[in-house]
Each structure stands twice: as structure tokens, then as C-alpha cells.
Design a protein around this motif. Sequence first.
Motif, PDB file in Angstrom:
ATOM      1  N   ALA A  73      68.520-122.077  20.707  1.00 15.77           N
ATOM      2  CA  ALA A  73      69.891-122.410  20.344  1.00 15.77           C
ATOM      3  C   ALA A  73      69.992-123.824  19.774  1.00 15.77           C
ATOM      4  O   ALA A  73      70.779-124.083  18.859  1.00 15.77           O
ATOM      5  CB  ALA A  73      70.799-122.273  21.562  1.00 15.77           C
ATOM      6  N   ARG A  74      69.157-124.723  20.308  1.00 14.82           N
ATOM      7  CA  ARG A  74      69.223-126.123  19.876  1.00 14.82           C
ATOM      8  C   ARG A  74      68.637-126.325  18.481  1.00 14.82           C
ATOM      9  O   ARG A  74      69.144-127.126  17.691  1.00 14.82           O
ATOM     10  CB  ARG A  74      68.474-126.997  20.892  1.00 14.82           C
ATOM     11  CG  ARG A  74      68.278-128.452  20.474  1.00 14.82           C
ATOM     12  CD  ARG A  74      69.598-129.202  20.431  1.00 14.82           C
ATOM     13  NE  ARG A  74      69.429-130.581  20.055  1.00 14.82           N
ATOM     14  CZ  ARG A  74      69.317-131.013  18.795  1.00 14.82           C
ATOM     15  NH1 ARG A  74      69.378-130.145  17.799  1.00 14.82           N
ATOM     16  NH2 ARG A  74      69.160-132.281  18.540  1.00 14.82           N
ATOM     17  N   ARG A 130      80.856-127.530  17.452  1.00 19.18           N
ATOM     18  CA  ARG A 130      81.153-127.097  18.815  1.00 19.18           C
ATOM     19  C   ARG A 130      82.553-127.511  19.275  1.00 19.18           C
ATOM     20  O   ARG A 130      82.924-127.294  20.420  1.00 19.18           O
ATOM     21  CB  ARG A 130      80.109-127.671  19.785  1.00 19.18           C
ATOM     22  CG  ARG A 130      78.711-127.133  19.518  1.00 19.18           C
ATOM     23  CD  ARG A 130      77.703-127.690  20.520  1.00 19.18           C
ATOM     24  NE  ARG A 130      76.381-127.164  20.276  1.00 19.18           N
ATOM     25  CZ  ARG A 130      75.927-126.008  20.756  1.00 19.18           C
ATOM     26  NH1 ARG A 130      76.710-125.281  21.521  1.00 19.18           N
ATOM     27  NH2 ARG A 130      74.699-125.588  20.486  1.00 19.18           N
ATOM     28  N   PRO A 162      65.338-119.119  30.255  1.00 18.23           N
ATOM     29  CA  PRO A 162      66.430-120.069  29.965  1.00 18.23           C
ATOM     30  C   PRO A 162      65.999-121.246  29.108  1.00 18.23           C
ATOM     31  O   PRO A 162      66.731-121.642  28.188  1.00 18.23           O
ATOM     32  CB  PRO A 162      66.882-120.513  31.358  1.00 18.23           C
ATOM     33  CG  PRO A 162      66.557-119.341  32.239  1.00 18.23           C
ATOM     34  CD  PRO A 162      65.287-118.770  31.688  1.00 18.23           C
ATOM     35  N   TRP A 163      64.822-121.819  29.417  1.00 17.12           N
ATOM     36  CA  TRP A 163      64.385-122.986  28.629  1.00 17.12           C
ATOM     37  C   TRP A 163      64.168-122.613  27.171  1.00 17.12           C
ATOM     38  O   TRP A 163      64.477-123.392  26.263  1.00 17.12           O
ATOM     39  CB  TRP A 163      63.094-123.578  29.208  1.00 17.12           C
ATOM     40  CG  TRP A 163      61.888-122.690  29.084  1.00 17.12           C
ATOM     41  CD1 TRP A 163      61.416-121.795  29.994  1.00 17.12           C
ATOM     42  CD2 TRP A 163      61.001-122.616  27.954  1.00 17.12           C
ATOM     43  NE1 TRP A 163      60.292-121.158  29.517  1.00 17.12           N
ATOM     44  CE2 TRP A 163      60.010-121.650  28.273  1.00 17.12           C
ATOM     45  CE3 TRP A 163      60.939-123.276  26.722  1.00 17.12           C
ATOM     46  CZ2 TRP A 163      58.981-121.320  27.394  1.00 17.12           C
ATOM     47  CZ3 TRP A 163      59.907-122.947  25.848  1.00 17.12           C
ATOM     48  CH2 TRP A 163      58.940-121.976  26.190  1.00 17.12           C
ATOM     49  N   ARG A 164      63.671-121.393  26.931  1.00 19.10           N
ATOM     50  CA  ARG A 164      63.423-120.966  25.561  1.00 19.10           C
ATOM     51  C   ARG A 164      64.727-120.661  24.843  1.00 19.10           C
ATOM     52  O   ARG A 164      64.862-120.942  23.642  1.00 19.10           O
ATOM     53  CB  ARG A 164      62.514-119.734  25.560  1.00 19.10           C
ATOM     54  CG  ARG A 164      62.059-119.322  24.177  1.00 19.10           C
ATOM     55  CD  ARG A 164      61.039-118.207  24.269  1.00 19.10           C
ATOM     56  NE  ARG A 164      60.704-117.690  22.961  1.00 19.10           N
ATOM     57  CZ  ARG A 164      59.885-116.672  22.756  1.00 19.10           C
ATOM     58  NH1 ARG A 164      59.325-116.065  23.805  1.00 19.10           N
ATOM     59  NH2 ARG A 164      59.638-116.249  21.535  1.00 19.10           N
ATOM     60  N   ARG A 165      65.700-120.089  25.552  1.00 19.42           N
ATOM     61  CA  ARG A 165      67.012-119.844  24.935  1.00 19.42           C
ATOM     62  C   ARG A 165      67.654-121.156  24.513  1.00 19.42           C
ATOM     63  O   ARG A 165      68.209-121.262  23.419  1.00 19.42           O
ATOM     64  CB  ARG A 165      67.933-119.106  25.914  1.00 19.42           C
ATOM     65  CG  ARG A 165      67.562-117.662  26.162  1.00 19.42           C
ATOM     66  CD  ARG A 165      68.749-116.869  26.682  1.00 19.42           C
ATOM     67  NE  ARG A 165      69.295-117.416  27.911  1.00 19.42           N
ATOM     68  CZ  ARG A 165      68.866-117.104  29.128  1.00 19.42           C
ATOM     69  NH1 ARG A 165      67.856-116.254  29.275  1.00 19.42           N
ATOM     70  NH2 ARG A 165      69.431-117.627  30.199  1.00 19.42           N
ATOM     71  N   ARG A 166      67.568-122.151  25.392  1.00 21.95           N
ATOM     72  CA  ARG A 166      68.152-123.453  25.049  1.00 21.95           C
ATOM     73  C   ARG A 166      67.456-124.054  23.840  1.00 21.95           C
ATOM     74  O   ARG A 166      68.091-124.646  22.961  1.00 21.95           O
ATOM     75  CB  ARG A 166      68.068-124.392  26.255  1.00 21.95           C
ATOM     76  CG  ARG A 166      68.995-124.013  27.406  1.00 21.95           C
ATOM     77  CD  ARG A 166      69.096-125.143  28.418  1.00 21.95           C
ATOM     78  NE  ARG A 166      67.817-125.382  29.080  1.00 21.95           N
ATOM     79  CZ  ARG A 166      67.426-124.782  30.203  1.00 21.95           C
ATOM     80  NH1 ARG A 166      68.227-123.887  30.784  1.00 21.95           N
ATOM     81  NH2 ARG A 166      66.272-125.056  30.751  1.00 21.95           N
ATOM     82  N   LEU A 167      66.124-123.919  23.801  1.00 27.00           N
ATOM     83  CA  LEU A 167      65.353-124.470  22.686  1.00 27.00           C
ATOM     84  C   LEU A 167      65.718-123.764  21.384  1.00 27.00           C
ATOM     85  O   LEU A 167      65.930-124.402  20.343  1.00 27.00           O
ATOM     86  CB  LEU A 167      63.861-124.324  22.982  1.00 27.00           C
ATOM     87  CG  LEU A 167      62.895-125.203  22.184  1.00 27.00           C
ATOM     88  CD1 LEU A 167      63.122-126.674  22.537  1.00 27.00           C
ATOM     89  CD2 LEU A 167      61.447-124.818  22.494  1.00 27.00           C
ATOM     90  N   ALA A 200      68.575-116.434  21.265  1.00 31.27           N
ATOM     91  CA  ALA A 200      69.247-117.703  21.559  1.00 31.27           C
ATOM     92  C   ALA A 200      70.477-117.535  22.434  1.00 31.27           C
ATOM     93  O   ALA A 200      70.999-118.527  22.959  1.00 31.27           O
ATOM     94  CB  ALA A 200      69.642-118.389  20.245  1.00 31.27           C
ATOM     95  N   TYR A 201      70.943-116.305  22.653  1.00 32.50           N
ATOM     96  CA  TYR A 201      72.239-116.100  23.290  1.00 32.50           C
ATOM     97  C   TYR A 201      72.093-115.793  24.780  1.00 32.50           C
ATOM     98  O   TYR A 201      71.330-114.898  25.178  1.00 32.50           O
ATOM     99  CB  TYR A 201      72.998-114.978  22.578  1.00 32.50           C
ATOM    100  CG  TYR A 201      73.325-115.353  21.159  1.00 32.50           C
ATOM    101  CD1 TYR A 201      74.435-116.139  20.867  1.00 32.50           C
ATOM    102  CD2 TYR A 201      72.494-114.960  20.107  1.00 32.50           C
ATOM    103  CE1 TYR A 201      74.726-116.511  19.562  1.00 32.50           C
ATOM    104  CE2 TYR A 201      72.777-115.338  18.804  1.00 32.50           C
ATOM    105  CZ  TYR A 201      73.894-116.111  18.542  1.00 32.50           C
ATOM    106  OH  TYR A 201      74.170-116.490  17.250  1.00 32.50           O
ATOM    107  N   ASP A 202      72.868-116.515  25.588  1.00 33.58           N
ATOM    108  CA  ASP A 202      72.814-116.324  27.042  1.00 33.58           C
ATOM    109  C   ASP A 202      73.280-114.944  27.451  1.00 33.58           C
ATOM    110  O   ASP A 202      72.871-114.435  28.501  1.00 33.58           O
ATOM    111  CB  ASP A 202      73.680-117.386  27.745  1.00 33.58           C
ATOM    112  CG  ASP A 202      73.097-118.787  27.624  1.00 33.58           C
ATOM    113  OD1 ASP A 202      71.880-118.892  27.426  1.00 33.58           O
ATOM    114  OD2 ASP A 202      73.872-119.763  27.723  1.00 33.58           O
TER     115      ASP A 202
END
Length: 502
Positions: free
Chosen positions: A407-408, A234, A400-405, A388-390
Motif C-alpha cells: 500500500a505504501r 488521504r 500485514p507487513w507486506r500489505r502495508r509495504l 494491498a487491501y486490508d
Amino acid sequence: MRGRTAVVLGGSVAGLCAAGVLARHFDEVIVLERDRLPPGAEHRRGVPQSKHPHFLLNSGRRAIGEIFPGFEEALIAAGGMRLMPSMDAAYCENDGWAPRKSGSMTMIYGSRVLIERVLRDKVRELPAIEIREGVTVTGLRATGGGTARGRVEGVEYRTAGGEGRLAADLVVDALGRGSQVTGWLAAAGWPAPPEKTLDAKVTYASRWYDLPPADGRPESWWWKHLVVTPSQDRGDRPEEHEFLSNFFPIEGDRAIVCMGSWGIRMPRDTDAFEAAVDRVRATAFGRAARACTPTSEVHLTRSTGNKWRRFDLLDTPPAGLVCIGDSICAFNPFYAQGMSSAARSALILAELLRGRDALDPAFFRAFLDRQKASLDVPWMLAMARDQAYDFATGTEVAAPWRRRLTARFSWPVFNAVNAASREDAYVERTFAEVFNLDKSLREMALDPRFWFGIVRYQVRRRLGRTVVPGGFDEKQDPPGTDFTGYARSARSSSAGTGLVDA
């Protein structure tokens, strides 16, 4: 025979596979194709994506082989290459070049235009099939639209000589992403099917090259295929480090250099493309391209969103109509699922035609149900990454919580699977089955032996007991050492666990 006439709309991979199936069950099969088809392996207007790399996954390869016996041998005779990716491809992963070793998977490499040419040759061996070129389909002929007795009974079309109609016992829509069949059905009285969509803003650019003569290639070129995955760092870095890059071998001592990304503007002209190639994080990629001779302009594609038209959710889906390929479910091309998914759908059609006597509403409901189960497998894979992409848009955008998860954890899990695959044949084989659509992501996620292998490898790594090295410097050439024997040694040392790989 199930009927006298079947009409296939579109003469690309999906349409040709469908025609091969129908030829065994109908007196005549008529393929309507808008383009004039080239005699050889050449590009045509109706398949702009042919200028990019195409993988034929093992499940699709087997399906086409069932429809057209001898297809694989014909493809290889025409210049296709049967390779073992783990031995013949160099992969630059998160921590550098992966070790080279034998694996369970082989693939046939070749261009999309070669695959289509071989398929056309196979189709022309079947006397029941007639390919009509220069024909634009303009509508459907139907009765009882939207009712329990609703049925598609033929098509309308236009040629240079005027307009015409064709009656049909079965119509197959293989018109691709741009199919207008949904609109034609609506005009005939059927409701529009619900659609699932997700566009992760993928763009990719490709250019074709001639390889240098075999005796003029660097000694470090043991590989046939180069893959550079996006950087997971990153920190501050060139945006080219986020590209998924392929130096993809095709017939005729040529390669397609392709770079793609999620949400990044890609180079459109030759100067920008060559500059971007040089900035890919694995420096061997740029050196390889510079050693070759470009033979094309830069080809750019942005029509890459996932889209699934859910005809299976209609209360009264139209009898007389089957949709396969991108016309029913189009995927992000990064995942190489399109041709194989289309061939799998054609094989479902073949199985139902063999097992049922009538093309009644129950036949088409059964097809949609089985097709849905088949499409679930690649769809879940596409969603697993693209959600995973915003900046992704569509009906399947995750919370949002699932996207962050996603992506993480998606990259760490991918890295762990790749690392364990170096020494655990079961993990390697299972992941290859998922990649090739022979096993679903859900099956893999619920497989205790698969996760045991990953955990075992991580424990061995922490104890310093792994034997297959990895993470070779991405600034150097990929190492050509064959580490297969090391992997066997690791499996032998695990015999005491009672879980030795088969």
C-alpha cells in the motif's frame, strides 16, 4: 489429425479460440453452448460482463490473430477502432492530466459483444466446427478417475428435447467462473485441485451512451477515451475520488461509462450513477457523460475475485481434459487480462498439438506446465495490487507487513514509472510490454536499464531539466497539445550518457 472428435464446453471468447485451434487437428469440433447465440453484436445471458468495457491486450490480440488470420481487420471493418492510447486517450493521474504524446502501444477498441460476434463469424468459416446452441452440459464421462490411467472420454448434456451423451478424444472446459467441471471430476474419482484465491472486493458499474454527433461535440474533445485513476490524497474527499473511471469508446459512436472501486459500494440506479459521475475528481468526466445520451440502465458487477484452480499441482491430472479462460484462472476484471489470457492458453494448445503425436498423459502434463508459466504473468500483476487491501480475503492474503509495504509503495512506483515514460522510450516500452502480458513483472523488476531510466528522470526532475510537462489541472479539460517532439528532445539531450533509447 490428433483424434476424431473434440468437444468444447462454452461458446464465449475462450471456447471460440479453443475451437479455432482444434479445427486444424480433429475431424469434428463440437461447441456446446447453453445460450441461443444472437446473429449480431448483442448481449446474452451467459456473458453478463459484456455490458462492461473490455480491453483486448496486445498479447491476446496477436494470439487471436494467429488462431484466426484476419481477425483484427475484420474487427475494425465491423466498427472496432485501432487507437494509440497515449495520443487518443486522456489520462488523469495522481497530479492531474498526463501529457499527450506518441507511444509504442496501440489497442483495438470495441465492445465485448462485437469481439464475440467477429469471433463467431471466423469460427463459422471453419467447416470442422459445429456450434450447438441451447445445450446445457450436465457432467463428464470418464474412466479410471484419480489413477494414472484416468481419462475424460466425453460429456453428458441436456437440451429441450431431452438428455444426451457425446464421446470425445478431447474435452475443453471454457465454461467460465461458474464451471462445475471440478465437481464432476471429483464425482469421477479425481481429487479437487488446490485453489489460489484473492478477492479485493472490487465492484464496478457501467452505463451505455450514444455520443453527440461529430459536428456537435465540444472542441476540447480531441480524445476518444478518458481515464481517471483513483485519488492518492488521504484527506477528506468524496468517495468517488477513489473510483477508477473510464469513458470507454466502442463501435457505433457509443461509449461505456464505467466506474469501479476496491471495497466501496457502487451506485446501482440511474440517479445515483449520474450523481456519482458528476463527483469524479476530473470534472471533464462528468461533463462528457452529460453531453451524451444514455441508452441503458446501470449494470453492476461484484463477481471479481481472482481464482486459480491449480490442476498442474495434481499428481495425476485427468487426461482428455483441458481448461482455459476463467474456468482455470479468473482475474479481477479491472486488469483486463481475461480474454488475452484465454487466447494465450489456446495458442499453447495449438503449439502442443502441432508438436506431439499422441494425446497421452504426457501431453496434458506438458500443457498444464506451459499454461502455468503463461498464467503466472497476469496472476503476479493482479496480486501486486490486490494484496494491498486490508479487507481482501482468500488464500493469497498477504501478511500485514507486506500489505502495508504494498500500500505504501505501489502508487509511488506507478507514478514514477508514468513520469519517466514521458521522456524515456525504454521505460515506456517496457511498462507497455508488462501491461500487455508480453513481459512479466519479475522481468521488469530485474531490468537495470528500466530502473536506470526512472532514476535518471527523477534526477533530471530535481535539477529542473525535464522537458515534457505533466500534472495539468484536473478541473480543466485535458490539454490536446502533442508533446511528442518534447520527448524526442529529452532523449537527444541524454545522448551523452551512452544510453540513448532505441
